[in-house]
Design a protein around this motif. Structure first.
Motif, PDB file in Angstrom:
ATOM      1  N   ARG A   1      40.658  36.035  43.405  1.00  0.00           N
ATOM      2  CA  ARG A   1      41.419  37.250  43.116  1.00  0.00           C
ATOM      3  C   ARG A   1      40.520  38.478  43.141  1.00  0.00           C
ATOM      4  NH1 ARG A   1      43.990  33.968  39.241  1.00  0.00           N
ATOM      5  NH2 ARG A   1      42.624  34.771  37.584  1.00  0.00           N
ATOM      6  N   ARG A   2      39.336  38.359  42.549  1.00  0.00           N
ATOM      7  CA  ARG A   2      38.424  39.502  42.535  1.00  0.00           C
ATOM      8  C   ARG A   2      37.929  39.836  43.935  1.00  0.00           C
ATOM      9  NH1 ARG A   2      34.034  37.986  39.960  1.00  0.00           N
ATOM     10  NH2 ARG A   2      34.707  35.896  39.354  1.00  0.00           N
TER      11      ARG A   2
ATOM     12  N   VAL B   1      36.345  42.806  34.398  1.00  0.00           N
ATOM     13  CA  VAL B   1      36.769  41.691  33.549  1.00  0.00           C
ATOM     14  C   VAL B   1      36.674  42.143  32.095  1.00  0.00           C
ATOM     15  CG1 VAL B   1      36.354  39.296  32.887  1.00  0.00           C
ATOM     16  CG2 VAL B   1      35.936  40.026  35.248  1.00  0.00           C
TER      17      VAL B   1
ATOM     18  N   ASN C   1      39.968  30.481  41.109  1.00  0.00           N
ATOM     19  CA  ASN C   1      41.101  31.389  41.316  1.00  0.00           C
ATOM     20  C   ASN C   1      40.738  32.815  40.899  1.00  0.00           C
ATOM     21  OD1 ASN C   1      42.741  29.390  42.345  1.00  0.00           O
ATOM     22  ND2 ASN C   1      43.743  28.946  40.393  1.00  0.00           N
ATOM     23  N   SER C   2      40.007  32.953  39.788  1.00  0.00           N
ATOM     24  CA  SER C   2      39.547  34.274  39.370  1.00  0.00           C
ATOM     25  C   SER C   2      38.621  34.885  40.415  1.00  0.00           C
ATOM     26  CB  SER C   2      38.814  34.165  38.030  1.00  0.00           C
ATOM     27  OG  SER C   2      38.121  35.364  37.732  1.00  0.00           O
ATOM     28  N   SER C   3      37.710  34.071  40.939  1.00  0.00           N
ATOM     29  CA  SER C   3      36.775  34.545  41.951  1.00  0.00           C
ATOM     30  C   SER C   3      37.507  34.996  43.210  1.00  0.00           C
ATOM     31  CB  SER C   3      35.767  33.435  42.276  1.00  0.00           C
ATOM     32  OG  SER C   3      34.795  33.871  43.183  1.00  0.00           O
TER      33      SER C   3
ATOM     34  N   GLY D   1      34.623  32.451  33.931  1.00  0.00           N
ATOM     35  CA  GLY D   1      35.875  33.003  34.414  1.00  0.00           C
ATOM     36  C   GLY D   1      35.634  34.254  35.236  1.00  0.00           C
ATOM     37  N   GLY D   2      34.484  34.819  35.137  1.00  0.00           N
ATOM     38  CA  GLY D   2      34.094  35.980  35.918  1.00  0.00           C
ATOM     39  C   GLY D   2      32.599  36.118  35.786  1.00  0.00           C
TER      40      GLY D   2
ATOM     41  N   PRO E   1      41.566  43.222  38.690  1.00  0.00           N
ATOM     42  CA  PRO E   1      40.793  42.083  38.186  1.00  0.00           C
ATOM     43  C   PRO E   1      39.296  42.171  38.451  1.00  0.00           C
ATOM     44  CG  PRO E   1      41.784  41.506  40.280  1.00  0.00           C
ATOM     45  CD  PRO E   1      42.275  42.897  39.962  1.00  0.00           C
TER      46      PRO E   1
END
Length: 384
Positions: A303-304, A335, A299-301, A135-136, A332
């Protein structure tokens, strides 16, 4: 953004034995302690292993370096022996000095050679799976100041396994070598990210794709580059000759230039720019179709990447290292953990300035005061 001072050095109050050795209660979110290593490759490893002997043995006893806390199906050293042997051959061929340092690590820590190799291979052993994806897993950027000294490479270190207690900053002075190296290490790793006395800084990001197979683990590739190269150009030349075991992105930075290089299935694509930002999805158009991040991780990538880019836009060219650490310290990009050992979370943040030769390091608590280390002098003691 809050600002950590430019001249905070060797922060006091960090639990740890002499010169970064292991004592009960070491770790838990504070910046990593310093280990000074000097000598030939075997001696470098022996000193590293001796300083961390109790901690590394306990780490190996904890679900096989916590690998079995991350996998659905447990593994054993005996079951991994054929894979470890294949990797050993690849490492000995590609980087014989580091292969000897791994032998020294085993001798110093009182562990087997297989166990010392396993510590270098944790990421390749855990691999990546179709359902449970990161997720991160690190946000990294480089920004070049073409007319001044404010070039910087900064990144978060996002890892699973609750590795705060395993972090150490290694200062390495190899006998007969022309440069000194600072490397952030986790759980006996010989390399992860860092900077050398020539002013070359290297950051790393996980990207997922292709076939992972025996080769040179990317963490060891980072160390080899820092040992062997003094500039971005030289680093790219070193990397072109390596067979990496798994997909990665490396960010390279010296006082006058930066490059972002992605690796997939033996191929290497590089983009040079005065500013690079990378998270965990492939950016090169030829690699994008092979990206294996699931939609949630992607999506996490994204956003970051967006948040980091916007914050960097707002940061003055002459920003201090503390400003860069502050950029990394808020979600974000940062993490946070949720108590799940399998979930990646930020365990460290780093800002490196090639022109100054300094590395500013925070652990997993942004409220801590960063520790500052010099890749040029490598002097002073933690807490002095």
């Amino acid at each position: 953004m809050h600002r950590h001072g430019q001249h905070d050095t060797y922060r006091a109050g960090r639990a740890g034995g002499p010169d970064g050795g292991d004592v009960p209660g070491d770790g838990a979110g504070a910046p990593a302690a310093l280990l000074r290593l000097a000598g030939d490759p075997f001696e470098l490893g022996r000193q590293h292993g001796a300083a961390r002997a109790a901690g590394l043995r306990a780490f190996l006893d904890d679900g096989l370096a916590r690998i079995n806390h991350l996998l659905d199906t447990p593994v054993t050293t005996a079951g991994l022996r054929p894979l470890i042997t294949e990797f050993r051959r690849e490492i000995e061929t590609a980087v014989p000095e580091l292969a000897e340092e791994i032998r020294g690590l085993a001798a110093g820590a009182g562990i087997s050679h297989e166990q010392a190799l396993l510590l270098q291979l944790r990421r390749e052993i855990t691999g990546y799976r179709d359902i449970r994806r990161p997720g991160g897993d690190c946000t990294t950027y480089a920004r070049v100041d073409p007319n001044g000294p404010h070039t910087v490479l900064a990144q978060t270190v996002d890892l699973s396994g609750d590795l705060d207690d395993q972090s150490r900053l290694l200062s390495i002075d190899r006998a007969g070598g022309s440069r000194r190296v600072l490397v952030l290490s986790f759980g006996g790793l010989l390399g992860y990210l860092g900077m050398n006395s020539d002013g070359l800084a290297v950051g790393i990001n996980l990207v997922l794709g292709g076939r992972w197979r025996p080769g040179l683990p990317p963490y060891l590739a980072v160390r080899h580059v820092l040992d062997s190269a003094g500039s971005v150009d030289e680093a790219l030349g070193v990397l072109e000759g390596l067979k990496l075991a798994s997909s990665r992105s490396l960010t390279l930075c010296d006082p006058r230039g930066a490059a972002c290089t992605e690796f997939l299935d033996g191929r290497m694509h590089t983009v040079r720019a005065l500013r690079t930002v990378h998270t965990n999805h492939f950016l090169h158009r030829e690699f994008i179709p092979y990206d294996k991040l699931n939609v949630f991780a992607r999506n996490s990538s994204l956003r970051r990447l967006e948040a980091c880019s916007l914050r960097l836009d707002a940061l003055p060219e002459a920003a201090l290292p503390g400003d860069h650490l502050a950029l990394l310290s808020a979600p974000p990009v940062f993490v946070p953990g949720n108590g799940n050992i399998r979930r990646e979370r930020t365990v460290a943040m780093v800002a490196m300035r090639p022109a100054f030769g300094d590395l500013h390091l925070l652990g997993s608590r942004p409220s801590e005061t960063p520790r500052v280390f010099s890749a040029r002098a490598l002097t002073g003691t933690a807490g002095s």
